[in-house]
Motif scaffolding. Structure first.
Motif, short mmCIF file in Angstrom:
data_model
loop_
_atom_site.label_atom_id
_atom_site.label_comp_id
_atom_site.label_asym_id
_atom_site.label_seq_id
_atom_site.Cartn_x
_atom_site.Cartn_y
_atom_site.Cartn_z
N ILE A 66 0.84 -1.20 0.00
CA ILE A 66 0.00 0.00 0.00
C ILE A 66 0.87 1.25 0.00
N LEU A 67 1.91 1.25 0.84
CA LEU A 67 2.80 2.41 0.90
C LEU A 67 3.45 2.68 -0.44
N GLU A 68 3.92 1.64 -1.10
CA GLU A 68 4.57 1.82 -2.40
C GLU A 68 3.61 2.44 -3.41
N LYS A 69 2.36 2.05 -3.36
CA LYS A 69 1.38 2.64 -4.28
C LYS A 69 1.10 4.10 -3.92
N LEU A 70 0.96 4.39 -2.63
CA LEU A 70 0.70 5.77 -2.21
C LEU A 70 1.85 6.70 -2.58
N LEU A 71 3.07 6.19 -2.54
CA LEU A 71 4.24 7.01 -2.86
C LEU A 71 4.32 7.36 -4.35
N GLN A 72 3.51 6.70 -5.17
CA GLN A 72 3.48 7.03 -6.59
C GLN A 72 2.70 8.31 -6.86
N LEU A 73 1.91 8.75 -5.89
CA LEU A 73 1.00 9.87 -6.10
C LEU A 73 1.73 11.21 -6.12
N GLU A 74 1.23 12.09 -6.97
CA GLU A 74 1.77 13.44 -7.10
C GLU A 74 0.66 14.45 -6.87
N TYR A 75 0.88 15.38 -5.94
CA TYR A 75 -0.12 16.41 -5.65
C TYR A 75 -0.14 17.46 -6.76
N PRO A 76 -1.32 18.11 -6.93
CA PRO A 76 -2.59 17.86 -6.24
C PRO A 76 -3.20 16.54 -6.68
N LEU A 77 -4.02 15.96 -5.79
CA LEU A 77 -4.68 14.69 -6.08
C LEU A 77 -6.12 14.96 -6.53
N ILE A 147 -4.52 11.54 -10.90
CA ILE A 147 -5.98 11.47 -11.01
C ILE A 147 -6.40 10.10 -10.47
N ILE A 148 -7.00 10.09 -9.28
CA ILE A 148 -7.33 8.85 -8.58
C ILE A 148 -8.74 8.42 -8.97
N VAL A 149 -8.84 7.20 -9.49
CA VAL A 149 -10.13 6.64 -9.87
C VAL A 149 -10.29 5.29 -9.18
N TYR A 150 -11.48 4.75 -9.27
CA TYR A 150 -11.74 3.43 -8.67
C TYR A 150 -12.09 2.48 -9.80
N TYR A 151 -11.15 1.67 -10.21
CA TYR A 151 -11.15 0.77 -11.36
C TYR A 151 -10.81 1.55 -12.62
N ILE A 176 -4.32 13.16 -19.88
CA ILE A 176 -5.07 12.90 -18.65
C ILE A 176 -5.11 11.40 -18.36
N LYS A 177 -5.33 10.61 -19.40
CA LYS A 177 -5.38 9.15 -19.23
C LYS A 177 -4.08 8.62 -18.63
N GLU A 178 -2.96 9.20 -19.00
CA GLU A 178 -1.66 8.76 -18.49
C GLU A 178 -1.48 9.08 -17.01
N ARG A 179 -2.27 9.99 -16.48
CA ARG A 179 -2.15 10.38 -15.07
C ARG A 179 -3.05 9.58 -14.14
N LEU A 180 -3.84 8.67 -14.67
CA LEU A 180 -4.77 7.92 -13.84
C LEU A 180 -4.03 7.00 -12.87
N TRP A 181 -4.55 6.92 -11.66
CA TRP A 181 -4.02 6.05 -10.59
C TRP A 181 -5.20 5.33 -9.98
N ASP A 182 -5.08 4.00 -9.85
CA ASP A 182 -6.24 3.17 -9.51
C ASP A 182 -6.25 2.78 -8.04
N HIS A 264 -8.59 7.24 1.16
CA HIS A 264 -7.19 7.70 1.06
C HIS A 264 -6.71 8.27 2.40
N GLN A 265 -7.53 9.09 3.03
CA GLN A 265 -7.15 9.68 4.31
C GLN A 265 -6.99 8.60 5.38
#
Length: 277
Positions: A66-77, A147-151, A176-182, A264-265
């Motif tokens: 989970i941590l490894e996935k969260l560290l991929q994120l770039e703000y703003p979310l 850009i956080i999506v669910y699926y 935009i599609k390249e910025r998606l994070w699941d 996420h929080q």
């Protein structure tokens, strides 16, 4: 843990409508519950795994994953979700029978300083909503940030289709599609809970991780209802209920993306502190 046998009928991912013949065969034998499956009943690898997870659920948390996935994120979310319709008869140019098209989106934006803002677009008449949706989401999603999506496959496909149907926007939409994070990937691979009931849907995950949040008090509780109500409204069949139904659609859509924010929080408050100890 005791389980109600009646909850384990064939309502889980690998016994879908395409497996109807297989299910009918079981019913013909008087078998209605997973507990009663014969040991020699032929199952695919995926079915066998799904049955095992349903009958013997475990609580699994892979904090490092989970941590490894969260560290991929770039703000703003940007917590983002489309609502779509897929009518049998295409409504607009360039669409195929049963092809999805978006009529609404919801987006919560979480900044690194903790500030949260909300943006949405809901098309409110019978005209083609696609270009209006594109123009609005391009303004909302900007040029950087995860850009956080669910699926992810669902939103990615919709964006790809819009890029093909409106090539003048293809560069921005593909970016935009390249910025998606699941967010769903966490529950697919790193977090399992018995109370999910073998599902990884947002509606099942949310009350386990964020008990104070629920869809129960909403007028619209799932995407199928949202589709039906929007279609009713834009065809002029909502009568005096039109404005209320539009507000219900906005409330439901906002709940979907705020649910992702809350999940996420929860991970930030539990996983990150644990990993630092």
């Amino acid at each position: 843990m005791a389980r109600n046998r009646r909850t384990n009928r064939f309502k889980y991912p690998e016994f879908k409508r395409k497996k109807l013949e297989q299910v009918n065969d079981l019913i013909a034998q008087g078998i209605y519950h997973l507990h009663d499956l014969p040991e020699d009943f032929p199952l695919t690898e995926k079915q066998a795994q799904a049955v095992e997870e349903k009958l013997n659920p475990e609580f699994i948390v892979n904090e490092q994953g989970i941590l490894e996935k969260l560290l991929q994120l770039e703000y703003p979310l940007y917590f983002f979700d489309f609502e779509t319709l897929n009518p049998a008869i295409p409504r607009f140019e360039g669409l195929q029978p049963y092809q999805q098209f978006p009529f609404q989106y919801s987006c919560h934006i979480l900044h690194e300083n903790g500030k949260l803002e909300y943006h949405t677009y809901l098309h409110e008449n019978e005209t083609d909503p696609r270009e209006k949706i594109i123009e609005s989401l391009l303004e909302t999603l900007g040029e950087k940030g995860s850009i956080i999506v669910y699926y992810q496959p669902f939103e990615a496909k919709r964006l790809g289709e819009l890029a093909e149907q409106f090539p003048e926007y293809s560069t921005q939409l593909n970016a935009i599609k390249e910025r998606l994070w699941d967010q769903w990937e966490i529950f697919k691979n790193d977090y399992q809970h018995p109370d999910f009931g073998g599902s990884t849907s947002l509606k099942k995950v949310l009350p386990v991780l964020v008990p104070e949040m629920s869809y129960d008090d909403l007028e619209i509780r799932d995407g199928d209802d949202a589709q039906a109500i929007w279609d009713l409204v834009i065809q002029g069949k909502a009568g005096d209920e039109k404005e209320k139904k539009l507000e219900d659609l906005k409330t439901y859509s906002e709940q979907d993306t705020y649910a992702m924010v809350a999940i996420h929080q929860t991970f930030l408050e539990t996983i990150i502190p644990n990993m630092k100890q």
